[in-house]
Design an enzyme around this catalytic site. Structure first.
Site, short mmCIF file in Angstrom:
data_model
loop_
_atom_site.label_atom_id
_atom_site.label_comp_id
_atom_site.label_asym_id
_atom_site.label_seq_id
_atom_site.Cartn_x
_atom_site.Cartn_y
_atom_site.Cartn_z
N LYS A 11 0.84 -1.22 0.00
CA LYS A 11 0.00 0.00 0.00
C LYS A 11 0.87 1.26 0.00
O LYS A 11 0.66 2.16 -0.80
CB LYS A 11 -0.89 -0.01 1.26
CG LYS A 11 -1.54 1.32 1.55
CD LYS A 11 -2.45 1.27 2.76
CE LYS A 11 -1.82 1.53 4.10
NZ LYS A 11 -1.48 2.92 4.40
N ASN A 12 1.85 1.30 0.91
CA ASN A 12 2.60 2.55 1.08
C ASN A 12 3.67 2.77 0.00
O ASN A 12 4.36 3.79 0.01
CB ASN A 12 3.21 2.62 2.47
CG ASN A 12 2.12 2.85 3.53
OD1 ASN A 12 0.98 3.17 3.19
ND2 ASN A 12 2.46 2.67 4.80
N ARG A 16 0.12 14.28 13.45
CA ARG A 16 0.62 14.07 12.10
C ARG A 16 0.78 15.36 11.29
O ARG A 16 0.10 15.58 10.27
CB ARG A 16 -0.27 13.05 11.38
CG ARG A 16 -0.37 11.76 12.19
CD ARG A 16 -0.92 10.62 11.45
NE ARG A 16 -0.06 10.15 10.38
CZ ARG A 16 -0.40 9.15 9.56
NH1 ARG A 16 -1.56 8.56 9.69
NH2 ARG A 16 0.42 8.77 8.61
N ASP A 57 4.32 0.62 12.30
CA ASP A 57 3.18 -0.07 11.68
C ASP A 57 3.07 -1.54 12.12
O ASP A 57 2.13 -2.23 11.72
CB ASP A 57 3.27 0.00 10.15
CG ASP A 57 3.03 1.41 9.63
OD1 ASP A 57 2.54 2.25 10.40
OD2 ASP A 57 3.34 1.67 8.45
N ARG A 71 -8.89 -0.93 4.32
CA ARG A 71 -8.07 0.13 3.71
C ARG A 71 -6.68 -0.36 3.38
O ARG A 71 -6.04 0.15 2.47
CB ARG A 71 -7.94 1.31 4.68
CG ARG A 71 -9.23 2.04 4.92
CD ARG A 71 -9.02 3.17 5.87
NE ARG A 71 -7.98 4.08 5.36
CZ ARG A 71 -7.63 5.22 5.93
NH1 ARG A 71 -8.22 5.59 7.03
NH2 ARG A 71 -6.69 5.96 5.40
N1 EPU Z 1 6.62 14.69 11.32
C1 EPU Z 1 6.81 15.99 11.73
N2 EPU Z 1 6.61 17.00 10.83
C2 EPU Z 1 6.24 16.76 9.55
C3 EPU Z 1 6.06 15.42 9.14
C4 EPU Z 1 6.25 14.41 10.05
O1 EPU Z 1 7.15 16.26 12.89
O2 EPU Z 1 6.07 17.71 8.79
C5 EPU Z 1 6.81 13.60 12.31
C6 EPU Z 1 5.52 12.85 12.64
O3 EPU Z 1 4.77 13.52 13.62
C7 EPU Z 1 6.04 11.52 13.11
C8 EPU Z 1 7.31 11.31 12.25
O4 EPU Z 1 7.62 12.59 11.71
O5 EPU Z 1 6.44 11.61 14.45
C9 EPU Z 1 7.16 10.32 11.13
O6 EPU Z 1 5.98 10.60 10.38
P1 EPU Z 1 5.96 10.43 8.81
O7 EPU Z 1 5.79 11.76 8.18
O8 EPU Z 1 7.13 9.60 8.38
O9 EPU Z 1 4.63 9.59 8.59
P2 EPU Z 1 3.75 9.61 7.28
O10 EPU Z 1 4.61 9.88 6.12
O11 EPU Z 1 2.57 10.47 7.50
C10 EPU Z 1 4.02 7.07 6.66
C11 EPU Z 1 3.09 5.92 6.42
C12 EPU Z 1 2.48 5.48 7.74
C13 EPU Z 1 3.62 5.08 8.68
C14 EPU Z 1 4.60 6.24 8.84
C15 EPU Z 1 5.81 5.90 9.68
C16 EPU Z 1 2.32 6.24 4.15
C17 EPU Z 1 1.20 6.61 3.24
N3 EPU Z 1 2.05 6.32 5.47
O12 EPU Z 1 3.21 8.12 7.23
O13 EPU Z 1 1.67 4.34 7.47
O14 EPU Z 1 3.10 4.73 9.94
O15 EPU Z 1 5.06 6.68 7.55
O16 EPU Z 1 6.48 4.83 9.15
O17 EPU Z 1 3.39 5.89 3.71
C18 EPU Z 1 -0.04 2.79 7.86
O18 EPU Z 1 0.24 2.24 6.79
O19 EPU Z 1 -0.83 2.25 8.71
C19 EPU Z 1 0.55 4.08 8.20
C20 EPU Z 1 0.05 4.88 9.14
#
Ligand code: EPU
Length: 416
Positions: A22-23, A121, A303, A395
């Site tokens: 998915k990701n 997030r 995850d 999902r």
């Molecule tokens: N963060 C910040 N500022 C930002 C962006 C992120 O502080 O501008 C922090 C977040 O608060 C968090 C950390 O950085 O503490 C990591 O978050 P990240 O941005 O990496 O998460 P994401 O990109 O929103 C993706 C996956 C998630 C997975 C996370 C962590 C996708 C579509 N989603 O989310 O997947 O948990 O990386 O590995 O790739 C899932 O599949 O169930 C899922 C939630």
């Protein structure tokens, strides 16, 4: 809303074929916005989130055809550079269209994602990076309005590694003028998959999968055929299914190299894990207590935290699981407790005292991975577990009940 009924107690035995990730699929589908040519994608998982994302792309201007084993996506022209709240609220990953839209057509209007069940997030790092590349960004009435004639290469340091932030800026930089250097990037395998896809389309991306990615911008991208990588979290969830039911599962079409932290953890927890190039065999055994702390890749994945907690609920001792990525990712705790688990929360730590058995109960899914942990607990609990709100599960897990039933689980979906 559909419910899932699980009667626990059968050790799972047999083979499971792992689906596309998915990701990885979501950013690669977003990246099709960067080119006017046709992209042929295989191993695209059939999931709620992927369907939602493809529909959003159609609104933006994509022509999508689905054949048996592949999807073709062509975005000859961007007709509508918007991702309104109605889409973003159902799925935060829609933020992935922001970078490609500005890069391709110089404009994007994307609703600002709010928090979700697992935490606040933020996406500030995506926006700061785009600003450094010359985009003008304003947030009005909850909508991100972004504009740029042509983005310019820049040096961007991420204060914390962010997966979709790295992906958004990497996509934006492919069509920028000059070179972009991204520092302290996330190293997840899905980022490498996205870079491989883009490079086949003609992008010049170096270093994906490391903490420093260099992108030389090109004027346009072409088309390609690409097979999405296997889903490492689906693989991990089935590994825990074998461990928790003390079964014996052979997982096919997976990439064990992406799961080293989990493999080590499950071995320490007593399972026998046999690794081959594209298969994994997991034979469950007495469950030993292990501690774990979620970290960015290659650390233990957030995850997989909920699924490991279901397993530790049945360990022979006490374990501590620490969540360092998302501040509120403990929704499964209260539900696992309803099934007899002994878990105490202390800030970001969950202290789990293993019990000898769980008992089936009505429980509620609250987010994707929390739902997976309830399914795992249900597979081994005494009696029947009724999981409501399983749309969360749909999902992110392709045909989960079919796959589990094929290896012996007793599961029934009750349509609403
Ligand atoms: N963060 C910040 N500022 C930002 C962006 C992120 O502080 O501008 C922090 C977040 O608060 C968090 C950390 O950085 O503490 C990591 O978050 P990240 O941005 O990496 O998460 P994401 O990109 O929103 C993706 C996956 C998630 C997975 C996370 C962590 C996708 C579509 N989603 O989310 O997947 O948990 O990386 O590995 O790739 C899932 O599949 O169930 C899922 C939630």
């Amino acid at each position: 809303m559909d419910k899932m009924l699980i009667t626990g107690g059968t050790p799972l035995k047999g083979e499971v074929s792992i689906s596309g990730a998915k990701n990885a699929a979501l950013p690669i589908i977003a990246a099709t916005l960067l080119s006017a040519e046709t992209q042929r994608l295989t191993n695209v998982p059939v999931l709620g989130d992927v369907t939602t994302f493809l529909r959003l792309l159609e609104k933006i201007g994509a022509k999508i055809t689905k054949e048996d084993d592949h999807s073709s996506i062509q975005v000859k022209q961007i007709e509508n550079c918007e991702a309104p709240y109605s889409w973003v609220k159902t799925m935060r990953a829609t933020i992935l269209v922001l970078g490609p839209l500005i890069a391709r057509c110089g404009e994007a209007h994307v609703s600002l994602p709010g928090g979700c069940a697992i935490g606040a997030r933020p996406i500030q790092l995506h926006l700061d990076g785009l600003k450094k590349m010359g985009a003008e960004i304003e947030i009005k009435h909850g909508i991100i309005h972004a504009k740029a004639n042509r983005l310019k290469g820049a040096e961007i340091y991420f204060e914390v590694p962010t997966v979709t932030g790295t992906e958004n800026l990497m996509m934006a930089a492919t069509l920028a003028e000059g070179t972009t250097i991204l520092e302290n990037t996330a190293c997840e395998p899905e980022i490498i998959d996205l870079a491989n896809f883009l490079n086949l389309c003609g992008a010049q991306i170096m270093g994906a999968g490391t903490e420093r990615i260099i992108i030389n911008g090109v004027p346009s991208l072409g088309g390609t055929s690409y097979e999405i990588m296997p889903d490492r979290i689906e693989t991990g969830t089935f590994m825990v299914a074998a461990a928790i039911t003390k079964g014996d599962l052979l997982l096919k079409k997976c990439r064990p190299a992406h799961l080293l932290s989990l493999i080590e953890k499950l071995r320490a927890a007593g399972s026998n894990v046999i690794v081959e190039k594209e298969t994994l065999r997991i034979i469950g055994n007495t469950i030993k207590a292990v501690n774990a702390k979620t970290l960015a890749y290659p650390g233990f994945p957030t995850d997989m935290q909920a699924q490991l907690m279901a397993l530790m609920s049945l360990s022979n001792g006490q374990s501590i699981i620490t969540e360092t990525i998302f501040e509120a990712r403990f929704n499964h705790v209260a539900e696992l407790r309803r099934m007899g688990a002994q878990i105490r929360l202390e800030g970001r730590h969950a202290v789990i005292k293993g019990v000898t058995s769980l008992s089936g109960a009505p429980v509620m899914a609250s987010d994707l991975r929390a739902s997976a942990s309830l399914v795992l607990a249900g597979l081994v609990a005494k009696g029947e577990t009724e999981i409501s709100r399983i749309y969360h599960l749909d999902r992110g897990y392709e045909a989960i009940e079919e796959k589990l039933m094929k290896v012996g689980a007793s599961i029934k979906r009750v349509k609403a």
